[in-house]
Design a protein around this motif. Structure first.
Motif, PDB file in Angstrom:
ATOM      1  N   PRO A 328     -42.280  -4.307   2.567  1.00 60.37           N
ATOM      2  CA  PRO A 328     -42.729  -3.249   3.497  1.00 60.37           C
ATOM      3  C   PRO A 328     -44.235  -2.928   3.382  1.00 60.37           C
ATOM      4  CG  PRO A 328     -40.797  -2.432   2.238  1.00 60.37           C
ATOM      5  CD  PRO A 328     -41.237  -3.825   1.770  1.00 60.37           C
ATOM      6  N   LEU A 329     -45.166  -2.576   4.292  1.00 62.21           N
ATOM      7  CA  LEU A 329     -46.382  -2.196   4.126  1.00 62.21           C
ATOM      8  C   LEU A 329     -47.076  -1.475   2.946  1.00 62.21           C
ATOM      9  CD1 LEU A 329     -49.329  -2.759   5.482  1.00 62.21           C
ATOM     10  CD2 LEU A 329     -48.919  -0.683   6.703  1.00 62.21           C
ATOM     11  N   PRO A 336     -44.303  -1.124  -5.964  1.00 58.49           N
ATOM     12  CA  PRO A 336     -44.363  -1.885  -6.851  1.00 58.49           C
ATOM     13  C   PRO A 336     -44.333  -3.278  -6.433  1.00 58.49           C
ATOM     14  CG  PRO A 336     -41.977  -1.182  -6.762  1.00 58.49           C
ATOM     15  CD  PRO A 336     -42.950  -0.244  -5.950  1.00 58.49           C
ATOM     16  N   GLY A 337     -44.981  -4.359  -7.344  1.00 60.85           N
ATOM     17  CA  GLY A 337     -44.937  -5.740  -6.936  1.00 60.85           C
ATOM     18  C   GLY A 337     -43.793  -6.342  -7.400  1.00 60.85           C
ATOM     19  N   ASN A 345     -48.744  -5.214  -4.088  1.00 57.11           N
ATOM     20  CA  ASN A 345     -49.571  -4.287  -4.929  1.00 57.11           C
ATOM     21  C   ASN A 345     -50.968  -4.577  -5.000  1.00 57.11           C
ATOM     22  OD1 ASN A 345     -50.076  -1.958  -6.278  1.00 57.11           O
ATOM     23  ND2 ASN A 345     -49.074  -2.542  -8.004  1.00 57.11           N
ATOM     24  N   LEU A 346     -51.788  -4.856  -3.676  1.00 58.67           N
ATOM     25  CA  LEU A 346     -52.951  -5.288  -3.748  1.00 58.67           C
ATOM     26  C   LEU A 346     -54.010  -4.192  -4.358  1.00 58.67           C
ATOM     27  CD1 LEU A 346     -53.250  -6.728   0.079  1.00 58.67           C
ATOM     28  CD2 LEU A 346     -52.664  -7.873  -2.200  1.00 58.67           C
ATOM     29  N   ILE A 347     -53.650  -2.793  -4.083  1.00 60.37           N
ATOM     30  CA  ILE A 347     -54.599  -1.842  -4.622  1.00 60.37           C
ATOM     31  C   ILE A 347     -54.490  -1.506  -5.740  1.00 60.37           C
ATOM     32  CG2 ILE A 347     -55.229   0.597  -4.218  1.00 60.37           C
ATOM     33  CD1 ILE A 347     -55.880  -1.423  -1.801  1.00 60.37           C
ATOM     34  N   GLY A 348     -53.156  -1.632  -6.315  1.00 54.65           N
ATOM     35  CA  GLY A 348     -52.797  -1.622  -7.747  1.00 54.65           C
ATOM     36  C   GLY A 348     -53.556  -2.829  -8.704  1.00 54.65           C
TER      37      GLY A 348
END
Length: 378
Positions: A328-329, A336-337, A345-348
């Motif tokens: 999901p987006l 969680p990745g 989890n690009l922003i994480g």
């Protein structure tokens, strides 16, 4: 001091670096990722993360633009895409996804060219943007420079908040013997909305675009995972050097203009969290994502990804690529990745990198130390 190297006796060139050629080096305190801010603001519009969706049919529909807006990013709809050519584009999307899976297939390219021959309908531009506005998110739409004169009045009348003019290469001065070109400076001056324009990949063209009054400049040629511009046109600009050059133009333009800040947005090749992080480290304020968002379960392409270059009527220079589906987006952006290759989890990941190097916001992180370290691994 010169940074040019001799390519041969008759040609010299400057050495340029891709994002894969550089690495970020921690050298100061660390901090908790929860204490890191990744918000940014362009003109009057503030966002919770430095993510702009590339205006590509495979990644953005009105609904996915709304979903991204609600998550804190900026969705940009391609106003020359399927949503403004067809009342119901779903059968067309299904057909593109079902086309024979073959790289560089003339049959696939030819069919996509046929599907995109359908005329752009101004009333669909109005209705798609109205749909986004009704959801309460920041509304952004994109046109190429070639189509801007024809459709911009419809776009502005529909209530767009941010106008994006995006092409493979956009200059402040286009010369043509056949028609009156778009005067960017006059055009932007007469608009009441902020304009993001590009691509540009060097100091001088970026500085000229900043002088037109643009609120943001796109760096790169877009289409990272799908573009064949390098093979078709011989044009390519390694992104680490391009971002740094345009960031230098931003600095000098601030001095020239008495403090006006123009945002630098990295566009192209931002398919993983590592690339996003290094783009900001090189001086970008935000990134424009295509393939990274095309991997979301909500993406219209359902794991297939393509850009405008793939269906250009005279000189196609892009492929339809299978990038797969990550989740999901919200998972793609915030986790969680469940993937170790930087696709979820690009922003994480951005928060953690900033925390590991001790920086608390994006502007500070632009000062992080980097080294040239070409790396052949993953």
């Amino acid at each position: 001091m010169t940074y040019e190297i001799e390519i041969g006796r008759g040609k010299r060139g400057r050495r340029a670096y891709s994002l894969d050629d550089i690495a970020i080096v921690p050298n100061r305190r660390t901090r908790d990722p929860k204490d890191v801010s990744v918000s940014w603001q362009i003109d009057a519009y503030r966002f919770d993360m430095p993510v702009i969706a590339a205006p590509m049919d495979s990644a953005m529909s009105p609904q996915t633009a709304i979903a991204l807006g609600r998550l804190g990013g900026l969705g940009v709809l391609d106003l020359e895409g399927l949503w403004t050519r067809y009342e119901d584009p779903q059968p067309v999307l299904d057909e593109i996804g079902a086309l024979q899976d073959e790289t560089n297939s003339p049959a696939v390219t030819g069919r996509m060219q046929e599907l995109y021959r359908a005329p752009i309908q101004p009333e669909l531009i109005t209705s798609r943007l109205a749909e986004m506005r009704a959801a309460g998110v920041t509304v952004a739409g994109s046109l190429t420079p070639q189509r801007t004169q024809e459709h911009y009045k419809t776009v502005v009348a529909a209530g767009v908040d941010i106008f994006v003019i995006r092409g493979t290469t956009v200059s402040a001065e286009h010369v043509s013997k056949d028609h009156e070109p778009l005067n960017l400076k006059q055009f932007i001056y007469e608009l009441d909305v902020p304009v993001i324009v590009g691509g540009a990949a060097g100091y001088t063209p970026a500085l000229h675009l900043m002088r037109t009054g643009a609120a943001g400049v796109l760096v790169g040629f877009g289409g990272g995972a799908t573009s064949t511009t390098r093979r078709a046109l011989g044009i390519h600009s390694p992104m680490a050097s391009a971002i740094s050059d345009v960031a230098a133009a931003r600095r000098d333009y601030m001095d020239e203009s008495g403090g006006r800040y123009v945002h630098v947005i990295a566009d192209g090749g931002m398919g993983s969290s590592g690339a996003i992080i290094k783009a900001i480290a090189m001086g970008a304020d935000a990134v424009m994502l295509g393939s990274a968002l095309a991997r979301a379960a909500e993406a219209p392409g359902k794991g297939w990804h393509w850009g405008q270059e793939a269906h250009h009527l005279e000189l196609p220079r892009g492929d339809r690529a299978n990038v797969g589906t990550v989740g999901p987006l919200e998972e793609v952006l915030f986790g969680p990745g469940h993937h170790t290759n930087g696709t979820s989890n690009l922003i994480g990941a951005l928060r953690r990198s900033m925390a590991t190097t001790g920086y608390s916001d994006l502007k500070e992180f632009q000062r992080v130390d980097v080294v040239v370290s070409p790396y052949a691994g993953n």
